[in-house]
Scaffold this motif. Structure first.
Motif, PDB file in Angstrom:
ATOM      1  N   SER A  93       0.808  -1.219   0.000  1.00 48.24           N
ATOM      2  CA  SER A  93       0.000   0.000   0.000  1.00 48.24           C
ATOM      3  C   SER A  93       0.842   1.271   0.000  1.00 48.24           C
ATOM      4  O   SER A  93       0.520   2.246  -0.681  1.00 48.24           O
ATOM      5  CB  SER A  93      -0.948   0.002   1.194  1.00 48.24           C
ATOM      6  OG  SER A  93      -1.902  -1.025   1.084  1.00 48.24           O
ATOM      7  N   LYS A 126      -4.634  -1.014  -5.349  1.00 44.62           N
ATOM      8  CA  LYS A 126      -4.965  -0.484  -4.025  1.00 44.62           C
ATOM      9  C   LYS A 126      -6.274  -1.091  -3.510  1.00 44.62           C
ATOM     10  O   LYS A 126      -6.387  -1.462  -2.331  1.00 44.62           O
ATOM     11  CB  LYS A 126      -5.063   1.042  -4.088  1.00 44.62           C
ATOM     12  CG  LYS A 126      -5.259   1.734  -2.744  1.00 44.62           C
ATOM     13  CD  LYS A 126      -5.224   3.235  -2.915  1.00 44.62           C
ATOM     14  CE  LYS A 126      -5.500   3.942  -1.592  1.00 44.62           C
ATOM     15  NZ  LYS A 126      -4.401   3.745  -0.623  1.00 44.62           N
ATOM     16  N   ILE A 127      -7.247  -1.206  -4.393  1.00 41.88           N
ATOM     17  CA  ILE A 127      -8.531  -1.792  -4.002  1.00 41.88           C
ATOM     18  C   ILE A 127      -8.362  -3.269  -3.643  1.00 41.88           C
ATOM     19  O   ILE A 127      -8.941  -3.755  -2.663  1.00 41.88           O
ATOM     20  CB  ILE A 127      -9.561  -1.617  -5.133  1.00 41.88           C
ATOM     21  CG1 ILE A 127      -9.958  -0.137  -5.244  1.00 41.88           C
ATOM     22  CG2 ILE A 127     -10.794  -2.477  -4.899  1.00 41.88           C
ATOM     23  CD1 ILE A 127     -10.781   0.191  -6.470  1.00 41.88           C
ATOM     24  N   GLU A 130      -6.540  -3.381  -0.182  1.00 41.70           N
ATOM     25  CA  GLU A 130      -7.228  -2.818   0.975  1.00 41.70           C
ATOM     26  C   GLU A 130      -8.663  -3.311   1.134  1.00 41.70           C
ATOM     27  O   GLU A 130      -9.189  -3.347   2.252  1.00 41.70           O
ATOM     28  CB  GLU A 130      -7.199  -1.288   0.890  1.00 41.70           C
ATOM     29  CG  GLU A 130      -5.782  -0.722   0.947  1.00 41.70           C
ATOM     30  CD  GLU A 130      -5.734   0.784   0.918  1.00 41.70           C
ATOM     31  OE1 GLU A 130      -6.821   1.411   0.780  1.00 41.70           O
ATOM     32  OE2 GLU A 130      -4.628   1.351   1.034  1.00 41.70           O
ATOM     33  N   GLU A 131      -9.311  -3.658   0.020  1.00 45.27           N
ATOM     34  CA  GLU A 131     -10.716  -4.062   0.099  1.00 45.27           C
ATOM     35  C   GLU A 131     -10.954  -5.496  -0.374  1.00 45.27           C
ATOM     36  O   GLU A 131     -12.051  -6.031  -0.203  1.00 45.27           O
ATOM     37  CB  GLU A 131     -11.581  -3.108  -0.732  1.00 45.27           C
ATOM     38  CG  GLU A 131     -11.472  -1.649  -0.313  1.00 45.27           C
ATOM     39  CD  GLU A 131     -12.292  -0.721  -1.202  1.00 45.27           C
ATOM     40  OE1 GLU A 131     -13.387  -1.139  -1.641  1.00 45.27           O
ATOM     41  OE2 GLU A 131     -11.835   0.411  -1.459  1.00 45.27           O
ATOM     42  N   GLN A 132      -9.951  -6.117  -0.980  1.00 43.52           N
ATOM     43  CA  GLN A 132     -10.075  -7.462  -1.537  1.00 43.52           C
ATOM     44  C   GLN A 132     -11.292  -7.578  -2.463  1.00 43.52           C
ATOM     45  O   GLN A 132     -12.007  -8.576  -2.450  1.00 43.52           O
ATOM     46  CB  GLN A 132     -10.159  -8.519  -0.428  1.00 43.52           C
ATOM     47  CG  GLN A 132      -8.899  -8.670   0.394  1.00 43.52           C
ATOM     48  CD  GLN A 132      -8.808  -7.658   1.519  1.00 43.52           C
ATOM     49  OE1 GLN A 132      -9.710  -7.549   2.333  1.00 43.52           O
ATOM     50  NE2 GLN A 132      -7.706  -6.933   1.585  1.00 43.52           N
ATOM     51  N   ASP A 133     -11.520  -6.520  -3.248  1.00 43.23           N
ATOM     52  CA  ASP A 133     -12.691  -6.475  -4.130  1.00 43.23           C
ATOM     53  C   ASP A 133     -12.215  -6.462  -5.586  1.00 43.23           C
ATOM     54  O   ASP A 133     -11.962  -5.403  -6.174  1.00 43.23           O
ATOM     55  CB  ASP A 133     -13.528  -5.233  -3.822  1.00 43.23           C
ATOM     56  CG  ASP A 133     -14.874  -5.228  -4.536  1.00 43.23           C
ATOM     57  OD1 ASP A 133     -15.005  -5.910  -5.570  1.00 43.23           O
ATOM     58  OD2 ASP A 133     -15.795  -4.532  -4.066  1.00 43.23           O
ATOM     59  N   LYS A 136     -14.518  -4.461  -8.153  1.00 42.80           N
ATOM     60  CA  LYS A 136     -14.314  -3.014  -8.115  1.00 42.80           C
ATOM     61  C   LYS A 136     -12.985  -2.626  -8.753  1.00 42.80           C
ATOM     62  O   LYS A 136     -12.880  -1.632  -9.475  1.00 42.80           O
ATOM     63  CB  LYS A 136     -14.372  -2.536  -6.664  1.00 42.80           C
ATOM     64  CG  LYS A 136     -14.372  -1.033  -6.495  1.00 42.80           C
ATOM     65  CD  LYS A 136     -14.568  -0.677  -5.021  1.00 42.80           C
ATOM     66  CE  LYS A 136     -14.503   0.823  -4.802  1.00 42.80           C
ATOM     67  NZ  LYS A 136     -14.668   1.143  -3.347  1.00 42.80           N
ATOM     68  N   LYS A 293      -7.437 -13.827  -0.811  1.00 42.63           N
ATOM     69  CA  LYS A 293      -7.831 -12.905   0.253  1.00 42.63           C
ATOM     70  C   LYS A 293      -6.988 -13.064   1.507  1.00 42.63           C
ATOM     71  O   LYS A 293      -6.715 -12.113   2.218  1.00 42.63           O
ATOM     72  CB  LYS A 293      -9.310 -13.092   0.583  1.00 42.63           C
ATOM     73  CG  LYS A 293     -10.246 -12.629  -0.548  1.00 42.63           C
ATOM     74  CD  LYS A 293     -11.698 -12.697  -0.145  1.00 42.63           C
ATOM     75  CE  LYS A 293     -12.588 -12.189  -1.256  1.00 42.63           C
ATOM     76  NZ  LYS A 293     -14.022 -12.228  -0.876  1.00 42.63           N
ATOM     77  N   LYS A 297      -3.608  -9.161   3.042  1.00 43.32           N
ATOM     78  CA  LYS A 297      -3.244  -8.454   4.271  1.00 43.32           C
ATOM     79  C   LYS A 297      -1.755  -8.592   4.565  1.00 43.32           C
ATOM     80  O   LYS A 297      -1.109  -7.693   5.065  1.00 43.32           O
ATOM     81  CB  LYS A 297      -4.075  -8.994   5.433  1.00 43.32           C
ATOM     82  CG  LYS A 297      -5.561  -8.681   5.310  1.00 43.32           C
ATOM     83  CD  LYS A 297      -6.344  -9.209   6.500  1.00 43.32           C
ATOM     84  CE  LYS A 297      -7.828  -8.899   6.349  1.00 43.32           C
ATOM     85  NZ  LYS A 297      -8.627  -9.430   7.492  1.00 43.32           N
ATOM     86  N   LYS A 300       0.490  -6.135   2.427  1.00 37.74           N
ATOM     87  CA  LYS A 300       0.374  -4.690   2.583  1.00 37.74           C
ATOM     88  C   LYS A 300       1.673  -4.099   3.127  1.00 37.74           C
ATOM     89  O   LYS A 300       2.339  -4.714   3.935  1.00 37.74           O
ATOM     90  CB  LYS A 300      -0.779  -4.347   3.542  1.00 37.74           C
ATOM     91  CG  LYS A 300      -2.161  -4.582   2.911  1.00 37.74           C
ATOM     92  CD  LYS A 300      -3.236  -4.166   3.867  1.00 37.74           C
ATOM     93  CE  LYS A 300      -4.623  -4.429   3.297  1.00 37.74           C
ATOM     94  NZ  LYS A 300      -5.707  -4.051   4.202  1.00 37.74           N
TER      95      LYS A 300
END
Length: 300
Positions: A93, A126-127, A130-133, A136, A293, A297, A300
């Motif tokens: 990140s 980044k998404i 940070e969001e595991q999406d 998106k 997923k 983390k 990062k």
């Protein structure tokens, strides 16, 4: 006379004198000595062919000359490209935020399509981190692909961008695009950057195939990654390939090669990378996988 043109001539002269070359030696049979003298004085502007000939006689690459010209610092765009290359094997990140900040500053000053692509690629990363999406993130990746798919050929810059958005595609399409990229990279056998990018493509495509549990096809690319990383002395990526190789072979019921993960852990220990050793021990199937997923983390 611009400061830039003055600096070019003065820098050429300084390098030539530091290397102990005469103006005649640098001009050689490429141009008249008087012509080269005018270059150093900035009375005339070099043509591209003469500029490259001058650097060749000075035993210097264009990249090194520009670096010296910029007082041994990377320029604004070169800094972003340098940081973006680091993401290929170590997405995190803090690095992504730095690239986005520097990229936004540059595009506010002037239009640059490559930096715009890098910004979209980093926003997608980044998404994911940070969001595991993935859904998106693919919105940003699609913006990059909309341009890349219109190009007849990909060069190193475009392939680096493509590598960063492979997650946009299903694993089979990603594999097809990887094959095309690897064929293009084979045209650069003497460039270390191309070898590193080849490893990174193989890292990403095996990420996707293993998430889809397509272990047979993943193993095909893992073996390529293993060979390329070992031959080009990329120990962390070589160890990563060993881990993935054992995982894939185990899933396929193949026990012909044993304790590859243990070998990888010894590599990490020798490099003083205890976190990597722990990851390999606790979750080898998702090791170093940006799209898993559990791992985002840790990355990062």
């Amino acid at each position: 006379m611009s400061l830039t043109s003055f600096s070019i001539g003065a820098t050429l002269k300084k390098i030539r004198e530091n290397k102990g070359y005469t103006q005649k030696e640098i001009s050689d049979d490429t141009m008249a000595r008087s012509t080269y003298t005018k270059f150093e004085r900035n009375d005339i502007t070099q043509t591209l062919s003469k500029y490259m000939a001058i650097l060749d006689h000075m035993d210097m690459s264009h990249e090194e000359f520009i670096y010296i010209l910029n007082e041994y610092e990377l320029g604004q765009k070169e800094t972003i490209l340098y940081l973006f290359r680091k993401i290929e094997k170590n997405p995190n990140s803090a690095l992504i935020d730095e690239i986005i900040e520097k990229g936004e500053e540059l595009v506010q000053e002037r239009y640059d399509q490559l930096i715009l692509d890098i910004l979209n690629a980093c926003r997608g990363y980044k998404i994911i981190l940070e969001e595991q999406d993935l859904t998106k993130a693919k919105v940003y990746a699609q913006k990059v692909w909309d341009r890349l798919e219109t190009l007849d050929n990909w060069y190193l810059a475009e392939m680096r961008i493509l590598n960063s958005i492979l997650y946009l595609f299903d694993s089979e399409t990603a594999a097809s695009l990887t094959n095309r990229a690897l064929a293009n990279l084979d045209c650069y056998p003497h460039l270390e950057e191309a070898a590193s990018l080849k490893i990174s493509f193989l890292l990403h495509v095996t990420n996707l195939l293993m998430v889809d549990k397509n272990y047979e096809q993943a193993l095909f690319y893992v073996k390529q990654m293993e060979g390329t990383a070992q031959s080009t002395e990329h120990p962390i990526m070589w160890a990563t390939a060993l881990i993935r190789k054992e995982v894939c072979m185990t899933k396929l019921g193949d026990t012909t090669e044993l304790r590859l993960i243990e070998k990888a852990k010894r590599v990490f220990d020798s490099l003083d990378k205890p976190t990597l050793t722990e990851w390999a021990e606790n979750d080898p199937e998702n090791f170093y996988n940006l799209y898993a997923k559990k791992q985002t983390k840790l990355l990062k």
